[in-house]
Enzyme design. Structure first.
Site, PDB file in Angstrom:
ATOM      1  N   GLU A 123     -75.755 -83.528   7.164  1.00 44.60           N
ATOM      2  CA  GLU A 123     -74.502 -84.290   7.255  1.00 44.60           C
ATOM      3  C   GLU A 123     -73.608 -84.063   6.039  1.00 44.60           C
ATOM      4  O   GLU A 123     -72.671 -84.816   5.801  1.00 44.60           O
ATOM      5  CB  GLU A 123     -74.776 -85.779   7.456  1.00 44.60           C
ATOM      6  CG  GLU A 123     -75.505 -86.095   8.749  1.00 44.60           C
ATOM      7  CD  GLU A 123     -74.830 -85.533   9.991  1.00 44.60           C
ATOM      8  OE1 GLU A 123     -73.585 -85.448  10.015  1.00 44.60           O
ATOM      9  OE2 GLU A 123     -75.549 -85.155  10.944  1.00 44.60           O
ATOM     10  N   ASP A 214     -72.582 -77.092  13.893  1.00 48.57           N
ATOM     11  CA  ASP A 214     -73.617 -77.383  14.882  1.00 48.57           C
ATOM     12  C   ASP A 214     -73.767 -76.282  15.928  1.00 48.57           C
ATOM     13  O   ASP A 214     -72.790 -75.903  16.590  1.00 48.57           O
ATOM     14  CB  ASP A 214     -73.300 -78.690  15.611  1.00 48.57           C
ATOM     15  CG  ASP A 214     -73.307 -79.889  14.680  1.00 48.57           C
ATOM     16  OD1 ASP A 214     -73.756 -79.736  13.529  1.00 48.57           O
ATOM     17  OD2 ASP A 214     -72.873 -80.974  15.106  1.00 48.57           O
TER      18      ASP A 214
END
Length: 655
Positions: A123, A214
């Protein structure tokens, strides 16, 4: 001729506890086709991070994928980038655990033939003190967002080179991810990506553009499978970017062998820009969005964005007390079980980040993700000798009481209604009290007017651009809790109160016991008592809790100085997920539930007949595909009229 170095990376991850069918779909729609197409383009190079959770699943279920990955590593097409094995936010776990997590994934990378020196920062949650840990773990470079650098005062045109950063005399290289590339790839036509890369071309041979994001964007995000594979976006992209003379595809390690970082910078605590919105408390997040939109209206956002800062990732522990409690239980167990090898894996698994926060994905609102964290916490805790104890486990300055035997862990907050906030079964590795409160989120209002921001653009929408409207049938059922959800929460209602008003949080609480401070005494069990006011009449509530082999029992005594026209209610919020309940009023002495795919079978037994209010506790949260309206648990409230003195016995029993 002017050229631009281009590093292309992906991050593949599935949360701990995710459903098998979700893993299978992600594999078939994203992970497998991506790697197979990469094999077709020998001049294309990709930096790949795969979380340990996904690695374990792939090794067990898709060994061919691991074989293909090994082959691409041998050919020099793939560089393995590591992180914490179970995808923790490194800044949120102890240093010793960080090292262990990183070593585990480095060992796996060596097994497939790569000595990993780079780290994907989960993150992208950066803290300066991470530098020392990363260097100790043998990490030479880390990948973060360009937003981190802009927050440190660098301008956009300075963000096409890596830099050094230092803490305590230790130095590491930091690569900035280009945010514009994150929004172009793979959502816009390849032409637009190539044009942007060409616009960055320079005579400076060391200039580099980094995309690392991602892997699920390539097939799993809404509408991307058709766009990326069936319509050929990925093949066209690999073909053109690997054959374009102005674009030099390379890996992080290749770049660092050839060039030195630009200089020294000091990055503040930060994550990506969207996180600074999500991590704020809801009311402040709403103001943050309004501020950003106002700057955009005035055409000032891009110029002044660097000075627009919201919250930090750890704010989620303030925003969601349930996440804070889960996190602090993990820290407690990490400390107590540091030298217990058989318990360590459970602690490390419980550090997986997904269930501790919420942004555009479900996160903490997904019961199966929290259940996986609790399962591992309970399995770890089971390695400790069972004993009663008093400590401030969640660092709020107030003590909790632990009651424990060989089968159960009960944690009571005397300062918060004398209620149970953890009821963990060691046999089933479930926490019956794992019910998150219904909260207003800032996007609940935004959803009424938003539409797809990308409707006039070529390509497909990123999940950040998909507009959402709350369905009317859900909107009319929305309710927001005034208090945290627990077990043995003591209510006083008007004699004519209704289930509908109660479940929709429109009722009037006559007492001050729900969040009130109870006195307590610990012996073989726990005795709690409180004197409060109900309709200006003094009322005493006493409850004696004992942990049993199959659950717990409680004896209540409620005394009022005068007769009052009111109802006393004992609320138990139980983490029932797989039985879809409806609001219902019952009369009886027993509630029996079989949550077959959740917490299992249990019953609540009373010593005398009661009116029982039952309703599902449902939350509304945004997700990548729209809205999730999820049953977090079921509220069972045992109700008796108050007639001077009430004596109640209740037994919660695991069946």
């Amino acid at each position: 001729m002017p050229r631009i170095n281009f590093i292309f990376g992906i991050h593949n991850h599935q949360p701990l506890g995710n459903f098998g069918w979700v893993m299978e779909e992600a594999y078939e729609k994203a992970y497998r086709p991506f790697l197979e197409i990469l094999e077709e383009y020998p001049n294309m190079k990709v930096a790949i991070h795969i979380s340990g959770i996904l690695v374990e699943w792939l090794e067990e279920n898709k060994p061919d994928y691991i074989d293909l990955l090994k082959s691409l590593v041998r050919k020099g097409q793939v560089e393995i980038v590591v992180a914490g094995f179970y995808e923790p936010v490194l800044a949120a776990i102890p240093k010793e655990d960080r090292l262990e997590q990183i070593y585990l994934l480095k060992e796996w990378a060596k097994k497939i033939g790569y000595d990993a020196k780079g780290l994907w920062l989960t993150e992208r949650v950066w803290q300066p003190e991470l530098v020392k840990t990363l260097r100790e773990a043998g990490i030479e470079y880390v990948v973060v967002d360009d937003y981190h650098f802009m927050s440190a005062g660098l301008s956009k045109d300075q963000l096409f080179w890596p830099y050094y950063t230092e803490d305590g005399g230790e130095v590491i290289t930091v690569f900035p991810i280009d945010e514009k590339l994150r929004y172009l790839i793979p959502f816009r036509p390849v032409d637009k990506v190539i044009s942007y890369l060409h616009s960055l071309a320079s005579e400076d041979e060391s200039k580099v553009a980094v995309f690392h994001d991602d892997g699920e964007k390539f097939g799993i995000w809404p509408m991307t499978y058709e766009w990326v594979y069936e319509k050929g976006w990925l093949r066209e992209f690999f073909d053109r970017v690997s054959s374009d003379e102005a674009i030099n595809i390379m890996l992080y390690s290749e770049y660092l062998q050839k060039f030195k970082p630009k200089g020294l910078v000091y990055l503040p605590i930060a994550s990506y820009f969207e996180m600074s919105e999500w991590s704020l408390p809801a009311q402040q997040a709403k103001l943050f969005v309004e501020f950003v939109e106002k700057l955009k209206e005035l055409n000032m956002f891009e110029r002044y964005r660097v000075f627009v800062r919201g919250g930090i990732w750890k704010n989620f522990f303030y925003k969601y007390p349930e996440a804070n409690y889960m996190h602090k239980r993990m820290l407690m167990l990490s400390r107590l079980l540091r030298d217990n090898p058989s318990a360590r894996r459970f602690v490390l698994r419980a550090q997986c980040n997904d269930a501790y926060w919420h942004g555009v994905f479900g996160g903490i609102y997904l019961p199966h993700l929290r259940r996986a964290i609790w399962s591992n916490l309970i399995k770890a805790h089971s390695h400790l000798e069972p004993k009663n104890k008093i400590l401030d486990v969640d660092f709020d300055g107030r003590e909790e009481v632990f009651l424990e035997n060989d089968n159960f862990i009960i944690v009571v907050k005397p300062h918060y209604g004398g209620s149970i906030f953890e009821l963990s079964s060691k046999r089933r590795a479930v926490n019956y009290a794992d019910v998150i409160a219904r909260r207003w989120e800032h996007y609940h209002n935004l959803g009424e007017s938003e539409s797809d921001d990308n409707e006039n653009q070529e390509g497909v929408s990123s999940i950040h651009e998909i507009g959402k409207r709350i369905p009317e049938d859900i909107r009319k059922e929305l309710a927001y809790d005034r208090y945290r959800r627990g077990i043995l929460q003591d209510h006083f209602f008007s004699a004519n109160e209704t289930l509908d008003r109660y479940r929709l949080a429109k009722y009037w609480e006559l007492g001050d016991f729900i969040e009130g401070v109870y006195n307590y005494e610990v012996g073989n069990g726990l005795v709690l008592w409180r004197r409060g006011k109900v309709l200006n009449v003094t009322v005493d509530v006493k409850k004696s809790i004992e942990v049993r082999e199959d659950g717990f029992s409680v004896r209540y005594t409620v005394l009022s100085e005068e007769d009052i026209e009111a109802l006393f209610g004992i609320e138990l919020n139980i983490a029932v997920h797989s039985i879809k309940e409806s609001p219902e009023e019952l009369i009886g002495k027993r509630i029996k539930v079989n949550d077959k795919y959740g917490v299992g079978e249990f019953e609540i037994v009373l010593n005398k007949k009661a009116r029982i209010w039952k309703y599902p506790v449902k939350t509304l949260s945004q997700s990548e595909a729209g809205w999730d309206y999820i049953q977090q648990g079921v509220s069972y409230t045992i109700i008796y009229p108050i007639n001077g003195r009430l004596d109640i016995e209740l037994y919660f029993r695991e069946l």
